[in-house]
Design a protein around this motif. Structure first.
Motif, PDB file in Angstrom:
ATOM      1  N   PHE A   1       8.530  -2.386  -4.334  1.00 27.36           N
ATOM      2  CA  PHE A   1       9.561  -2.929  -3.444  1.00 27.36           C
ATOM      3  C   PHE A   1       8.966  -3.360  -2.112  1.00 27.36           C
ATOM      4  CE2 PHE A   1      11.658   0.152  -6.253  1.00 27.36           C
ATOM      5  CZ  PHE A   1      12.612  -0.658  -6.839  1.00 27.36           C
ATOM      6  N   LEU A   2       8.006  -2.558  -1.619  1.00 30.19           N
ATOM      7  CA  LEU A   2       7.366  -2.901  -0.353  1.00 30.19           C
ATOM      8  C   LEU A   2       6.608  -4.222  -0.463  1.00 30.19           C
ATOM      9  CD1 LEU A   2       6.919  -1.861   2.536  1.00 30.19           C
ATOM     10  CD2 LEU A   2       4.840  -0.724   1.710  1.00 30.19           C
ATOM     11  N   ALA A   3       5.951  -4.418  -1.600  1.00 32.77           N
ATOM     12  CA  ALA A   3       5.204  -5.658  -1.806  1.00 32.77           C
ATOM     13  C   ALA A   3       6.144  -6.859  -1.843  1.00 32.77           C
ATOM     14  CB  ALA A   3       4.396  -5.578  -3.096  1.00 32.77           C
ATOM     15  N   VAL A   4       7.307  -6.713  -2.485  1.00 30.64           N
ATOM     16  CA  VAL A   4       8.278  -7.808  -2.530  1.00 30.64           C
ATOM     17  C   VAL A   4       8.796  -8.122  -1.131  1.00 30.64           C
ATOM     18  CG1 VAL A   4      10.540  -8.507  -3.412  1.00 30.64           C
ATOM     19  CG2 VAL A   4       8.934  -7.318  -4.907  1.00 30.64           C
ATOM     20  N   LEU A   5       9.059  -7.077  -0.334  1.00 27.74           N
ATOM     21  CA  LEU A   5       9.526  -7.303   1.046  1.00 27.74           C
ATOM     22  C   LEU A   5       8.473  -8.036   1.870  1.00 27.74           C
ATOM     23  CD1 LEU A   5      11.285  -3.871   1.714  1.00 27.74           C
ATOM     24  CD2 LEU A   5      12.393  -6.100   1.501  1.00 27.74           C
TER      25      LEU A   5
ATOM     26  N   ALA B   1       7.594   2.468 -14.026  1.00 29.20           N
ATOM     27  CA  ALA B   1       7.062   1.220 -13.456  1.00 29.20           C
ATOM     28  C   ALA B   1       7.929   0.039 -13.873  1.00 29.20           C
ATOM     29  CB  ALA B   1       5.620   1.022 -13.899  1.00 29.20           C
ATOM     30  N   PHE B   2       8.262  -0.048 -15.166  1.00 27.32           N
ATOM     31  CA  PHE B   2       9.104  -1.147 -15.644  1.00 27.32           C
ATOM     32  C   PHE B   2      10.534  -1.019 -15.137  1.00 27.32           C
ATOM     33  CE2 PHE B   2       5.642  -0.962 -18.764  1.00 27.32           C
ATOM     34  CZ  PHE B   2       5.256  -2.311 -18.790  1.00 27.32           C
ATOM     35  N   ILE B   3      11.024   0.218 -15.027  1.00 27.99           N
ATOM     36  CA  ILE B   3      12.381   0.435 -14.516  1.00 27.99           C
ATOM     37  C   ILE B   3      12.489  -0.033 -13.077  1.00 27.99           C
ATOM     38  CG2 ILE B   3      14.011   2.256 -13.847  1.00 27.99           C
ATOM     39  CD1 ILE B   3      13.121   3.770 -16.387  1.00 27.99           C
ATOM     40  N   ASN B   4      11.476   0.276 -12.277  1.00 32.54           N
ATOM     41  CA  ASN B   4      11.501  -0.162 -10.880  1.00 32.54           C
ATOM     42  C   ASN B   4      11.407  -1.676 -10.767  1.00 32.54           C
ATOM     43  OD1 ASN B   4      11.245   2.130  -8.594  1.00 32.54           O
ATOM     44  ND2 ASN B   4      10.399   2.884 -10.517  1.00 32.54           N
TER      45      ASN B   4
ATOM     46  N   ALA C   1      18.978  -9.932   0.243  1.00 32.90           N
ATOM     47  CA  ALA C   1      18.112  -9.333  -0.770  1.00 32.90           C
ATOM     48  C   ALA C   1      17.219  -8.253  -0.170  1.00 32.90           C
ATOM     49  CB  ALA C   1      17.269 -10.415  -1.434  1.00 32.90           C
ATOM     50  N   SER C   2      16.688  -8.524   1.021  1.00 31.10           N
ATOM     51  CA  SER C   2      15.790  -7.543   1.655  1.00 31.10           C
ATOM     52  C   SER C   2      16.524  -6.254   1.998  1.00 31.10           C
ATOM     53  CB  SER C   2      15.171  -8.139   2.919  1.00 31.10           C
ATOM     54  OG  SER C   2      16.185  -8.435   3.882  1.00 31.10           O
ATOM     55  N   SER C   3      17.810  -6.370   2.367  1.00 36.36           N
ATOM     56  CA  SER C   3      18.591  -5.162   2.681  1.00 36.36           C
ATOM     57  C   SER C   3      18.758  -4.292   1.440  1.00 36.36           C
ATOM     58  CB  SER C   3      19.955  -5.571   3.235  1.00 36.36           C
ATOM     59  OG  SER C   3      20.759  -4.435   3.454  1.00 36.36           O
ATOM     60  N   ILE C   4      19.049  -4.916   0.290  1.00 35.91           N
ATOM     61  CA  ILE C   4      19.222  -4.152  -0.955  1.00 35.91           C
ATOM     62  C   ILE C   4      17.900  -3.534  -1.391  1.00 35.91           C
ATOM     63  CG2 ILE C   4      19.851  -4.327  -3.385  1.00 35.91           C
ATOM     64  CD1 ILE C   4      21.759  -6.581  -2.607  1.00 35.91           C
TER      65      ILE C   4
ATOM     66  N   HIS D   1       8.788 -11.704   3.723  1.00 39.19           N
ATOM     67  CA  HIS D   1       8.300 -11.925   5.085  1.00 39.19           C
ATOM     68  C   HIS D   1       7.654 -10.620   5.558  1.00 39.19           C
ATOM     69  CE1 HIS D   1       8.059 -12.930   9.371  1.00 39.19           C
ATOM     70  NE2 HIS D   1       8.249 -14.209   8.993  1.00 39.19           N
ATOM     71  N   TRP D   2       6.596 -10.750   6.309  1.00 43.58           N
ATOM     72  CA  TRP D   2       5.865  -9.546   6.709  1.00 43.58           C
ATOM     73  C   TRP D   2       6.700  -8.635   7.589  1.00 43.58           C
ATOM     74  CZ3 TRP D   2       4.830  -8.380  11.811  1.00 43.58           C
ATOM     75  CH2 TRP D   2       4.993  -9.413  12.739  1.00 43.58           C
ATOM     76  N   LEU D   3       7.675  -9.199   8.339  1.00 46.75           N
ATOM     77  CA  LEU D   3       8.522  -8.352   9.189  1.00 46.75           C
ATOM     78  C   LEU D   3       9.452  -7.468   8.346  1.00 46.75           C
ATOM     79  CD1 LEU D   3       9.561 -10.558  12.247  1.00 46.75           C
ATOM     80  CD2 LEU D   3       8.204  -8.450  12.248  1.00 46.75           C
ATOM     81  N   TYR D   4       9.930  -8.037   7.227  1.00 43.90           N
ATOM     82  CA  TYR D   4      10.716  -7.195   6.320  1.00 43.90           C
ATOM     83  C   TYR D   4       9.897  -5.979   5.866  1.00 43.90           C
ATOM     84  CZ  TYR D   4      14.205 -10.939   5.720  1.00 43.90           C
ATOM     85  OH  TYR D   4      15.178 -11.872   5.917  1.00 43.90           O
ATOM     86  N   GLY D   5       8.670  -6.219   5.477  1.00 39.69           N
ATOM     87  CA  GLY D   5       7.798  -5.142   5.023  1.00 39.69           C
ATOM     88  C   GLY D   5       7.510  -4.130   6.106  1.00 39.69           C
ATOM     89  N   LEU D   6       7.302  -4.619   7.329  1.00 40.24           N
ATOM     90  CA  LEU D   6       7.004  -3.715   8.451  1.00 40.24           C
ATOM     91  C   LEU D   6       8.201  -2.811   8.750  1.00 40.24           C
ATOM     92  CD1 LEU D   6       5.022  -2.828  10.628  1.00 40.24           C
ATOM     93  CD2 LEU D   6       5.971  -4.627  12.120  1.00 40.24           C
ATOM     94  N   VAL D   7       9.408  -3.419   8.797  1.00 40.95           N
ATOM     95  CA  VAL D   7      10.618  -2.620   9.048  1.00 40.95           C
ATOM     96  C   VAL D   7      10.800  -1.574   7.949  1.00 40.95           C
ATOM     97  CG1 VAL D   7      13.141  -2.700   9.197  1.00 40.95           C
ATOM     98  CG2 VAL D   7      11.775  -4.426  10.369  1.00 40.95           C
ATOM     99  N   ALA D   8      10.574  -1.954   6.688  1.00 40.91           N
ATOM    100  CA  ALA D   8      10.720  -1.013   5.579  1.00 40.91           C
ATOM    101  C   ALA D   8       9.697   0.113   5.664  1.00 40.91           C
ATOM    102  CB  ALA D   8      10.577  -1.753   4.251  1.00 40.91           C
TER     103      ALA D   8
END
Length: 576
Positions: free
Chosen positions: A148-152, A32-35, A278-281, A156-163
Motif C-alpha cells: 500500500f505504501l508503494a502505491v501511495l 500477499a495476494f489478498i493485500n 483513493a489515497s485516503s482509502i 505521489h510522494w507526499l501521499y507516501g510521506l503522510v502515510a
C-alpha cells in the motif's frame, strides 16, 4: 540437557512446529495476494473518477465493474482459504498434542502433587483460539503493508510521506498504550485470580461455613477483595479507553491530513482528483494492522507462553516410561534400598527400605502418622519416582512400567477414594469398555453386588457432581471393587476400612482372602487393628525406617508399650 519425558516428545514438538511454520508460510503467501486484491476498490474509484466521469463512457464503466467483481471474487475465495488454513493448523496442533499433553499433565500432577491437567487444557485451548483467531494474521498483514505504501508513493510522494508518518504515530501510540496498561492489567488479573482461588477454596468447606456462621465474615472479606480488584480494573479500563479514543481521533486527523494533501496537490494540478479519494482509502487500509499491532502482539505473547508451557510439560515434567506393554507376570515384589525425598528437600521421607514379598502373601504396614506409609504406597504402585533404589515386580521396575499393561497387574485403593464422572460400571471397569462379567466378578469379590443392586439404576447409576451421591462407605467399597477388577497381581490398600462398618470390614477381609488364594500380593496400610488379623506379615514403619518386619505374631510380640506406633497396635497383641 534433559531427555524428553514423553517418549515421543521431541517428535511431537518438531511436528507441531513444522505444521505451524508451514501453515504460516502458506498463509503469508496468500496474504500477499489478498493485500494486492484489496487495492481493487480504491483503484476502481480512481479509474471511475479519472476515466469514466471525464470520458462519460459506459463501456469503460462496465469493463471496470467486471474487473472489480472478478478481483473481489478472487479476494473472497483467497480470504476464505486463508481462514481455513488457520483452522486446519489449529485442529492439527490440538489433535497431535491433546493426548500426549494430557498424559504428561496427569503424570506430572501425581509427581508434583499439584493438578496441572486444567492448566494444560487451557494452554491447548489458548493455542487453538490464537491460531484460529484474528491476531495470527496481524503480522502477515503488516508485512505486506509496503504494498500500500508503494502505491501511495506511486500516486505521489507526499501521499507516501503522510502515510509513513501516520503509521509511525499510530504504532507509537499503540506501544505507549501497552506500556501504560500492561502492568496495571497484570496486577488486576493477579488480584482477580487470587480472589477466585480464595472463594473456591473456602466453598469446599461450605458445610462448616454454614454450620458455624462464618459466612458474614467471609462475605465481608470477599467483598473487600473484589472491590480492590474492581478498582484496579476500572483504573486500567479508563486509561486504556482514553488512549484508544485519542488514537482513534488521531486516525481521523490523519485521514483529514491525506485528504488535505490531496486537495492541495489537485489544486496545483500535480495529481488527479480521483487519487485524493483513493489515497485516503489505501492509507486507512495500510494503518489497520498497525492499529491492531499491540493487541495482536499480546495474543502472540499469550500463545507463545502457552506453547512454552506445553513444551516444558512434554520435555521436562512428565516421568519417563517404557512405551511397550509388558506381558502379564506373577512373581515376587522386591523393594531394594528405597529412598524418597521431596524434590528440593534434603530430608528423606523414606530411608533405605528393603524387603520382599512372595505371591499370595499379605503384608500389613503400621506406624505413627507421618511415618511415610502413604508415600510408600505411591512408590509401590509406581506413581512416584524413587530418589534412589527401586520397586520391582517380578524384576520389572514399577515406575518405568508402561501404564496400560501395569494397570492390568495392579490394584490400588487410596485413602481418599475418588470416583470419576460416569456410571458405577464405568468406575469399576476403570473407565474401559469391559466385559460385564468381569465387572460383576469384581463387584462380587468386593461384596458390593447386592448394594449396587439397591441403587436407583444399579450398575448404570451415574456418579459425579450431577449424579447419585454415595456415602463414604459406599465409595470405599466400590473403590475396592475397582482395585480388584481383573484380578491384579499386586494390590495396595491404603486405609481400606476407614469408612467401613462391621459388615463392610468383613467383606473386605473376605476379598483379601480371595486375593491371597488367587496368588496376589496384598499390602495393607491401616490404623484399625481388626483388619490386620488377616496379614501374614507386619511391618512397623517409623521415621521413614523399618523398625520391625516379620510374621504378624512375632512383630506384635516384639512391640513394646513405649514404642511410638499407632495406639491400636497394642490391641493386636491381645488378638494375636
Amino acid at each position: 540437557m534433559k531427555r524428553p519425558a514423553h517418549p515421543r516428545a521431541a517428535e511431537i514438538i518438531h511436528e507441531g512446529r513444522k505444521a505451524f511454520v508451514s501453515g504460516l508460510v502458506y498463509a503469508g503467501i496468500l496474504s500477499a495476494f489478498i493485500n494486492l486484491l484489496q487495492l481493487t476498490v480504491p483503484l476502481f474509484m480512481l479509474q471511475v473518477h479519472d476515466r469514466v466521469v471525464n470520458s462519460q463512457s459506459t463501456d469503460t464503466l462496465v469493463m471496470l465493474i467486471i474487473v472489480a467483481v472478478v478481483g473481489l471474487g478472487i479476494y473472497c475465495i483467497l480470504d476464505y482459504v486463508r481462514a481455513l488454513t488457520f483452522q486446519v493448523m489449529g485442529s492439527k496442533l490440538v489433535r497431535k498434542l491433546n493426548l500426549p499433553v494430557l498424559e504428561a499433565a496427569v503424570s506430572a500432577s501425581v509427581t508434583k502433587g499439584v493438578s496441572q491437567s486444567a492448566q494444560a487444557i487451557r494452554d491447548l485451548n489458548d493455542i487453538r483460539a490464537f491460531v484460529t483467531g484474528n491476531a495470527i494474521s496481524v503480522p502477515l498483514e503488516a508485512i505486506w503493508s509496503p504494498i500500500f505504501l508503494a502505491v501511495l508513493f506511486a500516486l505521489h510522494w507526499l501521499y507516501g510521506l503522510v502515510a509513513l508518518i501516520s503509521a509511525a504515530i499510530i504504532l507509537s501510540l499503540s506501544l505507549f498504550s501497552d506500556f501504560l496498561t500492561r502492568r496495571a492489567m497484570k496486577r488486576a488479573n493477579e488480584s482477580s485470580m487470587q480472589n477466585i482461588g480464595e472463594i473456591s477454596g473456602s466453598l469446599r468447606h461450605s458445610e462448616a461455613i454454614e454450620a458455624m456462621g462464618m459466612l458474614p465474615a467471609l462475605a465481608g472479606r470477599w467483598r473487600r477483595s473484589q472491590l480492590h480488584t474492581q478498582d484496579l480494573l476500572d483504573a486500567t479500563t479508563r486509561r486504556g479507553r482514553a488512549l484508544a479514543s485519542f488514537t482513534r481521533t488521531c486516525r481521523y486527523m490523519m485521514q483529514i491530513a491525506v485528504l488535505s494533501t490531496g486537495a492541495i496537490l489537485v489544486i496545483q494540478q500535480e495529481v488527479s482528483a480521483g487519487s485524493m479519494v483513493a489515497s485516503s482509502i489505501i492509507m486507512g487500509r495500510m494503518l489497520l494492522p498497525f492499529d491492531s499491532m499491540v493487541d495482536g502482539w499480546r495474543q502472540w505473547v499469550l500463545a507463545m507462553t502457552a506453547w512454552s508451557n506445553v513444551q516444558d510439560l512434554l520435555e521436562n515434567q512428565a516421568p519417563q516410561r517404557e512405551t511397550k506393554p509388558t506381558p502379564p507376570t506373577q512373581g515376587e515384589l522386591s523393594i531394594d534400598r528405597l529412598v524418597y525425598a521431596v524434590p528440593g528437600s534434603d530430608v528423606p521421607i523414606l530411608k533405605g527400605l528393603s524387603f520382599s514379598l512372595s505371591p499370595g502373601e499379605v503384608l500389613g504396614v503400621i506406624g505413627p502418622s507421618a511415618a511415610g506409609k502413604s508415600t510408600l504406597a505411591r512408590l509401590l504402585i509406581g506413581v512416584t519416582k524413587p530418589t534412589t533404589g527401586g520397586v520391582y515386580l517380578d524384576g520389572n521396575n514399577v515406575y518405568l512400567w508402561e501404564r496400560g499393561s501395569f494397570g492390568d497387574m495392579v490394584g490400588y485403593l487410596p485413602q481418599s477414594v475418588s470416583l470419576l464422572d460416569g456410571t458405577i460400571r464405568d468406575n469399576i471397569a476403570r473407565m474401559r469398555d469391559a466385559d460385564p462379567r468381569l465387572v460383576l466378578e469384581a463387584a462380587r469379590l468386593a461384596d458390593v453386588h447386592d448394594m449396587i443392586g439397591r441403587l436407583p439404576l444399579g450398575y448404570d447409576t451415574r456418579l459425579g457432581d450431577s449424579g447419585y451421591v454415595l456415602s463414604g462407605g459406599q465409595r470405599q467399597r466400590i473403590g475396592l471393587a475397582r482395585a480388584v477388577y481383573g484380578r491384579p497381581r499386586l494390590v495396595v490398600l491404603d486405609e481400606p476400612n476407614a469408612n467401613l462398618d462391621a459388615d463392610g470390614e468383613r467383606a473386605l477381609i473376605r476379598a483379601i482372602e480371595a486375593l491371597r488364594a488367587d496368588g496376589a500380593i496384598v499390602i495393607l496400610i491401616a490404623h484399625r487393628p481388626s483388619i490386620m488379623q488377616i496379614a501374614d506379615k507386619l511391618m512397623v514403619l517409623q521415621d521413614g525406617k523399618i523398625t520391625q518386619l516379620g510374621p504378624r505374631a512375632a512383630v506384635v510380640g516384639a512391640i513394646t508399650p513405649g514404642e511410638k506406633t499407632v495406639g491400636a497396635v497394642m490391641t493386636l497383641r491381645g488378638k494375636a
